[in-house]
Design an enzyme around this catalytic site. Sequence first.
Site, PDB file in Angstrom:
ATOM      1  N   VAL A  82      -9.103  -6.085  29.044  1.00  0.00           N
ATOM      2  CA  VAL A  82      -8.799  -5.685  28.198  1.00  0.00           C
ATOM      3  C   VAL A  82      -9.952  -6.214  26.726  1.00  0.00           C
ATOM      4  O   VAL A  82     -10.476  -7.627  27.147  1.00  0.00           O
ATOM      5  CB  VAL A  82      -7.805  -6.629  27.181  1.00  0.00           C
ATOM      6  CG1 VAL A  82      -7.302  -6.008  26.234  1.00  0.00           C
ATOM      7  CG2 VAL A  82      -6.620  -6.468  28.862  1.00  0.00           C
ATOM      8  N   THR A  83     -10.370  -5.150  26.377  1.00  0.00           N
ATOM      9  CA  THR A  83     -11.319  -5.132  24.807  1.00  0.00           C
ATOM     10  C   THR A  83     -10.888  -5.355  24.287  1.00  0.00           C
ATOM     11  O   THR A  83      -9.886  -5.044  23.787  1.00  0.00           O
ATOM     12  CB  THR A  83     -12.523  -3.828  25.079  1.00  0.00           C
ATOM     13  OG1 THR A  83     -12.156  -3.117  24.564  1.00  0.00           O
ATOM     14  CG2 THR A  83     -13.172  -4.046  26.575  1.00  0.00           C
TER      15      THR A  83
ATOM     16  N   GLY B 295      -9.465 -10.022  21.518  1.00  0.00           N
ATOM     17  CA  GLY B 295      -8.928 -11.268  20.448  1.00  0.00           C
ATOM     18  C   GLY B 295      -7.919 -11.024  19.216  1.00  0.00           C
ATOM     19  O   GLY B 295      -8.403 -12.145  18.580  1.00  0.00           O
TER      20      GLY B 295
ATOM     21  N   TYR C 134     -14.947   6.890  11.557  1.00  0.00           N
ATOM     22  CA  TYR C 134     -13.568   6.355  12.320  1.00  0.00           C
ATOM     23  C   TYR C 134     -13.056   7.460  12.659  1.00  0.00           C
ATOM     24  O   TYR C 134     -12.635   7.859  14.012  1.00  0.00           O
ATOM     25  CB  TYR C 134     -12.433   5.753  11.069  1.00  0.00           C
ATOM     26  CG  TYR C 134     -11.400   4.783  11.998  1.00  0.00           C
ATOM     27  CD1 TYR C 134     -11.918   3.692  13.103  1.00  0.00           C
ATOM     28  CD2 TYR C 134     -10.230   5.472  11.769  1.00  0.00           C
ATOM     29  CE1 TYR C 134     -10.811   2.962  13.689  1.00  0.00           C
ATOM     30  CE2 TYR C 134      -9.427   4.617  12.826  1.00  0.00           C
ATOM     31  CZ  TYR C 134      -9.338   3.805  13.501  1.00  0.00           C
ATOM     32  OH  TYR C 134      -8.552   3.304  14.375  1.00  0.00           O
TER      33      TYR C 134
ATOM     34  N   LYS D 112     -12.233   8.763  16.633  1.00  0.00           N
ATOM     35  CA  LYS D 112     -11.238   8.299  17.338  1.00  0.00           C
ATOM     36  C   LYS D 112     -10.944   9.308  18.113  1.00  0.00           C
ATOM     37  O   LYS D 112     -10.415   9.683  18.597  1.00  0.00           O
ATOM     38  CB  LYS D 112     -10.155   7.947  16.678  1.00  0.00           C
ATOM     39  CG  LYS D 112      -9.966   6.762  16.368  1.00  0.00           C
ATOM     40  CD  LYS D 112     -11.007   5.707  17.707  1.00  0.00           C
ATOM     41  CE  LYS D 112     -10.227   3.762  17.178  1.00  0.00           C
ATOM     42  NZ  LYS D 112     -10.442   3.088  18.027  1.00  0.00           N
TER      43      LYS D 112
HETATM   44  P1  NAP Z   1      -8.034  -5.551  15.047  1.00  0.00           P
HETATM   45  O1  NAP Z   1      -6.949  -6.894  15.093  1.00  0.00           O
HETATM   46  O2  NAP Z   1      -9.182  -5.666  14.238  1.00  0.00           O
HETATM   47  O3  NAP Z   1      -8.406  -5.777  16.512  1.00  0.00           O
HETATM   48  C1  NAP Z   1     -10.084  -5.618  17.372  1.00  0.00           C
HETATM   49  C2  NAP Z   1     -10.556  -6.462  17.989  1.00  0.00           C
HETATM   50  O4  NAP Z   1     -11.810  -6.111  18.268  1.00  0.00           O
HETATM   51  C3  NAP Z   1     -11.591  -7.644  16.892  1.00  0.00           C
HETATM   52  O5  NAP Z   1     -10.713  -8.636  17.669  1.00  0.00           O
HETATM   53  C4  NAP Z   1     -12.687  -7.512  16.884  1.00  0.00           C
HETATM   54  O6  NAP Z   1     -12.961  -8.914  16.890  1.00  0.00           O
HETATM   55  C5  NAP Z   1     -13.132  -6.285  18.149  1.00  0.00           C
HETATM   56  N1  NAP Z   1     -14.082  -6.184  18.444  1.00  0.00           N
HETATM   57  C6  NAP Z   1     -14.808  -5.500  17.362  1.00  0.00           C
HETATM   58  N2  NAP Z   1     -15.883  -5.327  17.621  1.00  0.00           N
HETATM   59  C7  NAP Z   1     -16.657  -5.205  18.844  1.00  0.00           C
HETATM   60  C8  NAP Z   1     -17.255  -5.415  19.509  1.00  0.00           C
HETATM   61  N3  NAP Z   1     -18.208  -4.085  19.786  1.00  0.00           N
HETATM   62  N4  NAP Z   1     -17.359  -5.859  21.212  1.00  0.00           N
HETATM   63  C9  NAP Z   1     -16.024  -6.444  21.253  1.00  0.00           C
HETATM   64  N5  NAP Z   1     -14.712  -6.145  20.572  1.00  0.00           N
HETATM   65  C10 NAP Z   1     -14.860  -5.970  19.556  1.00  0.00           C
HETATM   66  O7  NAP Z   1      -7.320  -4.101  15.124  1.00  0.00           O
HETATM   67  P2  NAP Z   1      -6.126  -3.738  16.352  1.00  0.00           P
HETATM   68  O8  NAP Z   1      -5.205  -3.353  14.742  1.00  0.00           O
HETATM   69  O9  NAP Z   1      -5.978  -4.698  17.427  1.00  0.00           O
HETATM   70  O10 NAP Z   1      -7.021  -2.687  16.623  1.00  0.00           O
HETATM   71  C11 NAP Z   1      -7.192  -2.213  17.825  1.00  0.00           C
HETATM   72  C12 NAP Z   1      -7.226  -0.960  18.873  1.00  0.00           C
HETATM   73  O11 NAP Z   1      -6.378   0.051  17.896  1.00  0.00           O
HETATM   74  C13 NAP Z   1      -9.180  -0.491  17.784  1.00  0.00           C
HETATM   75  O12 NAP Z   1     -10.138   0.610  18.341  1.00  0.00           O
HETATM   76  C14 NAP Z   1      -8.308   0.663  16.232  1.00  0.00           C
HETATM   77  O13 NAP Z   1      -9.249   1.714  16.228  1.00  0.00           O
HETATM   78  C15 NAP Z   1      -7.049   1.116  17.054  1.00  0.00           C
HETATM   79  N6  NAP Z   1      -5.980   1.262  16.340  1.00  0.00           N
HETATM   80  C16 NAP Z   1      -5.182   0.240  15.308  1.00  0.00           C
HETATM   81  C17 NAP Z   1      -4.521   0.604  14.304  1.00  0.00           C
HETATM   82  C18 NAP Z   1      -3.853  -0.189  13.113  1.00  0.00           C
HETATM   83  O14 NAP Z   1      -2.733   0.098  12.788  1.00  0.00           O
HETATM   84  N7  NAP Z   1      -3.818  -1.321  13.750  1.00  0.00           N
HETATM   85  C19 NAP Z   1      -4.160   2.063  14.490  1.00  0.00           C
HETATM   86  C20 NAP Z   1      -4.918   2.778  15.422  1.00  0.00           C
HETATM   87  C21 NAP Z   1      -5.037   2.621  15.608  1.00  0.00           C
HETATM   88  P3  NAP Z   1     -13.370  -9.390  15.442  1.00  0.00           P
HETATM   89  O15 NAP Z   1     -12.392  -9.142  14.525  1.00  0.00           O
HETATM   90  O16 NAP Z   1     -14.471  -9.950  15.255  1.00  0.00           O
HETATM   91  O17 NAP Z   1     -14.310  -7.948  14.314  1.00  0.00           O
END
Ligand code: NAP
Length: 255
Positions: free
Chosen positions: A13-14, A17, A165, A169
């Site tokens: 899983v990427t 964190g 973004y 996506k």
């Molecule tokens: P999140 O809580 O910010 O988690 C994203 C994780 O990815 C963070 O730990 C981040 O680390 C890490 N990351 C960033 N750049 C990276 C890299 N180059 N290599 C490896 N890891 C990296 O966001 P989330 O909401 O869980 O998002 C997960 C996915 O769902 C993303 O692709 C996001 O676009 C998508 N998504 C989220 C939502 C929403 O509403 N939450 C909606 C639609 C889609 P850092 O914190 O250090 O940057």
Amino acid sequence: MVSGLVSGRLALVTGAGSGIGRAACQVLSREGATVIAADKNYNAAMETIKTHTALASGANMIGDHSAAELDVSDSSSVQKLLQTIKSQYNATPTIVVNSAGITRDNWLLKLSEEDYDSVANVNLKGTFLIMQTFGKAMADAKTPGSIVNISSIVGKYGNIGQSNYAASKAGVVAMTQTAAKELGKLNIRVNAILPGFVNTPIISTVPDKVKEQMLKLVPLQRLGEPNEIAEVITFLSSDKSSFVTGAAIDVTGGF
Ligand code: NAP
């Protein structure tokens, strides 16, 4: 061994964190997978393993689970992770979840080239590098596999302030559909999830007023929780979805 939907499978899983990636580790391990939590932030990935998966001892391994530092946008970092996994587990992951993602929001007319590039590099190129590297490893190992890419509902409809973004996506969906066509003959399934607005740190920069407006468009009238995305990730990772590939599934509360 835990008996569950993905028992005995090795899952990478990427973005593990935080947010959705962390929840994916939790649900996949609950359903019996051995999880490798990879993130740019190693300590956060380790925290995921310590607090959200089955516990045991070891320096950087908890039970069979492990944490790894990874920058998905850097091909040498992705290659290094594959080699580490091969030597640590003597196996290739058969579940790969691309959850790493970033936002760098701004109006189209103000968006810097740097912010455009960073988002494209992590969200789109990162998904490409992981799919190519781990898809090839699955093919070489002749193992069936499942890849789940996290896109976003804004990739379908666009969103003010998110031209970079939303485009990245939308690209993830197109890449998913193409990869599904190419890898189907190898019994590697590739699907995308398009989450709506989910309660994770990534949306912490969205002003409350904007969130309220967004919620008016959500029939279930609330944000999603990370585990509600993780349950769908786990379904797509498991044999319960054995005839599903090339799909792009909205998980949005009806948005
Ligand atoms: P999140 O809580 O910010 O988690 C994203 C994780 O990815 C963070 O730990 C981040 O680390 C890490 N990351 C960033 N750049 C990276 C890299 N180059 N290599 C490896 N890891 C990296 O966001 P989330 O909401 O869980 O998002 C997960 C996915 O769902 C993303 O692709 C996001 O676009 C998508 N998504 C989220 C939502 C929403 O509403 N939450 C909606 C639609 C889609 P850092 O914190 O250090 O940057």
